[in-house]
Motif scaffolding. Sequence first.
Motif, short mmCIF file in Angstrom:
data_model
loop_
_atom_site.label_atom_id
_atom_site.label_comp_id
_atom_site.label_asym_id
_atom_site.label_seq_id
_atom_site.Cartn_x
_atom_site.Cartn_y
_atom_site.Cartn_z
N TYR A 188 30.42 42.07 39.57
CA TYR A 188 31.67 41.37 39.28
C TYR A 188 31.85 41.21 37.77
N GLU A 189 30.77 40.89 37.09
CA GLU A 189 30.84 40.68 35.64
C GLU A 189 31.22 41.97 34.93
N ALA A 190 30.69 43.12 35.38
CA ALA A 190 30.98 44.39 34.71
C ALA A 190 32.43 44.80 34.89
N ILE A 191 32.99 44.61 36.09
CA ILE A 191 34.39 44.99 36.30
C ILE A 191 35.31 44.05 35.54
N ALA A 192 34.92 42.78 35.40
CA ALA A 192 35.74 41.83 34.63
C ALA A 192 35.79 42.24 33.17
N VAL A 193 34.66 42.66 32.61
CA VAL A 193 34.62 43.11 31.22
C VAL A 193 35.45 44.38 31.04
N LEU A 194 35.31 45.32 31.98
CA LEU A 194 36.07 46.57 31.91
C LEU A 194 37.57 46.28 31.96
N ALA A 195 37.98 45.39 32.86
CA ALA A 195 39.39 45.05 32.97
C ALA A 195 39.90 44.38 31.70
N ALA A 196 39.12 43.48 31.14
CA ALA A 196 39.53 42.76 29.94
C ALA A 196 39.73 43.71 28.77
N LYS A 197 38.85 44.67 28.63
CA LYS A 197 38.99 45.64 27.54
C LYS A 197 40.25 46.48 27.69
N ALA A 198 40.72 46.64 28.94
CA ALA A 198 41.93 47.42 29.19
C ALA A 198 43.19 46.58 29.13
N GLY A 199 43.04 45.28 28.93
CA GLY A 199 44.21 44.42 28.79
C GLY A 199 44.56 43.61 30.01
N TRP A 200 43.63 43.50 30.98
CA TRP A 200 43.88 42.75 32.21
C TRP A 200 43.00 41.50 32.26
N ARG A 201 43.51 40.47 32.90
CA ARG A 201 42.76 39.23 33.13
C ARG A 201 42.73 38.95 34.62
N ILE A 202 41.55 38.67 35.16
CA ILE A 202 41.42 38.38 36.59
C ILE A 202 41.93 36.96 36.86
N GLU A 203 42.96 36.86 37.71
CA GLU A 203 43.50 35.57 38.10
C GLU A 203 42.76 34.99 39.30
N GLU A 204 42.49 35.86 40.25
CA GLU A 204 41.84 35.42 41.49
C GLU A 204 41.07 36.60 42.07
N SER A 205 40.03 36.29 42.82
CA SER A 205 39.23 37.36 43.42
C SER A 205 38.74 36.92 44.79
N TRP A 206 38.56 37.89 45.65
CA TRP A 206 38.03 37.67 46.99
C TRP A 206 36.90 38.67 47.20
N VAL A 207 35.78 38.21 47.73
CA VAL A 207 34.62 39.09 47.96
C VAL A 207 34.21 38.98 49.42
N SER A 208 34.04 40.14 50.05
CA SER A 208 33.68 40.18 51.47
C SER A 208 32.21 39.83 51.68
N ASP A 209 31.89 39.53 52.93
CA ASP A 209 30.52 39.24 53.34
C ASP A 209 30.34 39.87 54.73
N PRO A 210 29.23 40.53 55.04
CA PRO A 210 27.98 40.58 54.29
C PRO A 210 27.91 41.72 53.27
#
Length: 322
Positions: free
Chosen positions: A289-311
């Motif tokens: 999650y941390e890596a995709i957030a950094v990648l998105a931020a460098k491209a000009g995007w900010r994560i507003e909300e996220s959902w993660v499946s289980d299991p």
Amino acid sequence: MTETSELVIEEGVLPSSDDFLRDALAGLTAPRKTLPTKYLYDAEGSRLFEEICGLPEYYPTRTETALLQTIAHDLAASISRHAVLVEFGSGASVKTRALLDAAPHLEVYVPIDISQSALDEAAESLRADFPDLQVVPLVADFTASHALPAAADGRPHVGFFPGSTIGNFSPEAAGHFLKSALATLGADSRFILGVDLAKEPEVMVPAYDDAQGVTAAFNLNLLARLNRELGADFVLDAFAHRAVWNEAESRMEMHLVSRKEQTVHLGGREIVFTEGETIHTENSHKYTYEAIAVLAAKAGWRIEESWVSDPFPFAILLMSAA
């Protein structure tokens, strides 16, 4: 693997046999042999991949589909009235339906794909099922930035990129795509992104090497295609499918392994294989999650909300232009 064929080409132009031969020779004569992923997806390869998506080991499709159905109304609530939904690499637009069902206030849908036939078929079906929705296909390479159709003018833009297709790009190329998507959608846009997260190799490896051998057939079909279309003389039984988790690169890899020393002919060239030598055919990067957030931020995007499946951790991210 990806649920959208990873074809990065000029608008509406499919690779020719000359392109295929040139790319194949370049990859097979390199110090470490490779073949471009995009050539896995001919008609037979696409049929086999559809079969893969229904296998018990292949968790990404069913996991993301279930998550989308669960959160569709939450996503819909974040979409402004009269908005346009822009899907990158839309293919058959299967997963889009969950979002369209939940967000009847969407007025325009712009699917972007390089396949005119896939777009035409999907558009016809969606127009029948969603008669109040304007469906305006765009035949284009979805990895590049484009001007949207006039029907999208003056409306809020929401991008949609499910299927964890972003994992088939290198991190550098993934960042470039996210920047291009922002350029296409505009500064006030939002973006819904599906990302397969890294998890135990015991879960990931079988997804790319199923017990029934369908993924092996999918991979070996690339050699069969070289034989069919370019007159090569690969003996398919002389190669084996291998799927491995490359922890250092955080990616699943698919290879074809030469079972013996052998020489193959292609385009008037002799290609020598040693026993155990591989042809690298596909990568599927798995992010934290941390890596995709950094990648998105460098491209000009900010994560507003996220959902993660289980299991099986799979993330759907709602992002806005930073």
